[in-house]
Design a protein around this motif. Sequence first.
Motif, PDB file in Angstrom:
ATOM      1  N   MET A   2       0.628  -1.284   0.011  1.00 40.26           N
ATOM      2  CA  MET A   2       0.044  -0.047  -0.018  1.00 40.26           C
ATOM      3  C   MET A   2       0.704   1.419   0.029  1.00 40.26           C
ATOM      4  O   MET A   2       1.909   1.353   0.528  1.00 40.26           O
ATOM      5  N   ASN A 149      -5.751  -2.262   8.416  1.00 41.48           N
ATOM      6  CA  ASN A 149      -5.105  -1.305   7.957  1.00 41.48           C
ATOM      7  C   ASN A 149      -5.513   0.010   8.669  1.00 41.48           C
ATOM      8  O   ASN A 149      -6.673   0.125   8.910  1.00 41.48           O
ATOM      9  N   ASP A 260       0.641  -2.748   5.979  1.00 44.36           N
ATOM     10  CA  ASP A 260      -0.456  -2.493   5.057  1.00 44.36           C
ATOM     11  C   ASP A 260      -1.708  -3.348   5.957  1.00 44.36           C
ATOM     12  O   ASP A 260      -2.850  -2.637   5.878  1.00 44.36           O
ATOM     13  N   THR A 261      -1.550  -4.170   6.621  1.00 48.18           N
ATOM     14  CA  THR A 261      -2.900  -4.675   7.437  1.00 48.18           C
ATOM     15  C   THR A 261      -2.648  -4.627   9.016  1.00 48.18           C
ATOM     16  O   THR A 261      -3.060  -5.445   9.665  1.00 48.18           O
ATOM     17  N   ASN A 313      -9.381  -8.566   2.636  1.00 49.51           N
ATOM     18  CA  ASN A 313      -8.363  -9.376   1.927  1.00 49.51           C
ATOM     19  C   ASN A 313      -9.048 -10.702   1.253  1.00 49.51           C
ATOM     20  O   ASN A 313      -8.634 -11.038   0.107  1.00 49.51           O
ATOM     21  N   ARG A 315     -11.717 -10.158  -0.563  1.00 50.65           N
ATOM     22  CA  ARG A 315     -12.127  -9.641  -2.097  1.00 50.65           C
ATOM     23  C   ARG A 315     -11.032  -9.199  -2.807  1.00 50.65           C
ATOM     24  O   ARG A 315     -11.014  -9.081  -4.003  1.00 50.65           O
ATOM     25  N   GLY A 316      -9.824  -9.054  -1.958  1.00 53.09           N
ATOM     26  CA  GLY A 316      -8.618  -8.630  -2.888  1.00 53.09           C
ATOM     27  C   GLY A 316      -8.849  -7.389  -3.433  1.00 53.09           C
ATOM     28  O   GLY A 316      -9.393  -6.416  -3.095  1.00 53.09           O
ATOM     29  N   SER A 317      -8.381  -7.649  -5.111  1.00 55.95           N
ATOM     30  CA  SER A 317      -8.301  -5.933  -5.502  1.00 55.95           C
ATOM     31  C   SER A 317      -9.759  -5.727  -5.993  1.00 55.95           C
ATOM     32  O   SER A 317     -10.151  -4.455  -6.274  1.00 55.95           O
ATOM     33  N   LYS A 318     -10.791  -6.488  -5.784  1.00 52.32           N
ATOM     34  CA  LYS A 318     -12.154  -6.355  -5.878  1.00 52.32           C
ATOM     35  C   LYS A 318     -12.797  -5.551  -4.948  1.00 52.32           C
ATOM     36  O   LYS A 318     -13.884  -5.114  -4.772  1.00 52.32           O
ATOM     37  N   LYS A 320     -14.319  -3.070  -2.194  1.00 51.94           N
ATOM     38  CA  LYS A 320     -14.977  -1.824  -2.652  1.00 51.94           C
ATOM     39  C   LYS A 320     -15.898  -1.517  -1.651  1.00 51.94           C
ATOM     40  O   LYS A 320     -16.755  -2.365  -0.858  1.00 51.94           O
TER      41      LYS A 320
END
Length: 353
Positions: A2, A149, A260-261, A313, A315-318, A320
């Motif tokens: 990140m 995060n 990041d987390t 985590n 959902r990852g890049s999805k 939102k």
Amino acid sequence: MMEFLRNTWYVAMWSQDLKAGELVGRTYLNEPVVLFREPDGRVNAIEGICPHRLAPLAMGKLVADGKHIRCGYHGLEFNGAGQCVLNPHASGRIPKNSSVRAYPIVEKHSLVWIWMGDETPDASRIPDFSLLEGDLPVSKRDWLKMDANYQLVVDNLLDLSHTAFLHEGILGGEETIKADLKLEEIGDKIIVNRIMRNVPPPKFHDILFMRDGKNVDYWSNIHWSPPGCLINDTGITRPGASKEDGTGIFGTHFLTPETDTSTWYHFAGVRQNPIVWGEPIDSENMKQIADLRRYAFEVQDKGIIEGQQRMVNHRGSKAKFMPLETDLGTVRVWRIMEARIAAERTRAGQAAA
Ligand code: FES
Ligand SMILES: [Fe+2]
């Protein structure tokens, strides 16, 4: 990894938690750092990795009257500026490029502030937390770690509509779901004012006020300064009465990314308008308040925020979010942070060109 805002002040720890003669290894913004206080009180923070064989410097020890770190593996020594000052082996030659990075540090408002960026630090940009050193009583200067995060923790504080549900019975309930919300922007500060009128007193505040369970006006005004420094000005007063006739707490919160987390979360409460109402507050009441605060943060907030991180985590890049009207402060802060990180990236690009 990140992208964090780097050229800004982060809280490293409470001053009281860094004693002379102790070596403290921490990670901030994904970087291992080792901190120590010299006998004269000055605080140093240097990169926590020995350049020889990459041993963690936090596993070394302080030598030279507490002014140098000796690596625990083969004994190279480093001063507070990060320079390698001693090689105990062979000719004793100190190789070029043997220095490690030193991070600017300022101690202010009973906190150790660290600057992780490459630009010149400006101590005047440390947000004002002088209330931690004023005349008002301050609770334990406490901290905890959250496996999430840091922005998720900031978001939690910017949207206090969660208190009616997550902290039901302690900081809110059915009657405090609806509130008048107002967003203010003063300089680089965002303030979200939340007023709940003529509602039953939340338990936490009732202990500080009349302890009679009668209806009150309840306010929570959260002040955010970048990147993760907040004051929650919160309290209760009789319906229609002024804040000055009520009482409450200035809750100070400092969120610093570890990775990041994961997040270092430092906090303390400053008693607001500590007029003694009705029966004086005794040590039992104070203990109740401290226990409720710790429970709300350590069990309730920590539980849900770490759960959120697990779903992010998953959902990852999805991943939102779907903001609600109550997220007005949260969304504003996201935009400010995005703009500042983008500006920092541009400046770094220009400096490199
Ligand atoms: S790893 Fe530090 S001296 Fe060898
Ligand atoms: Fe909370």
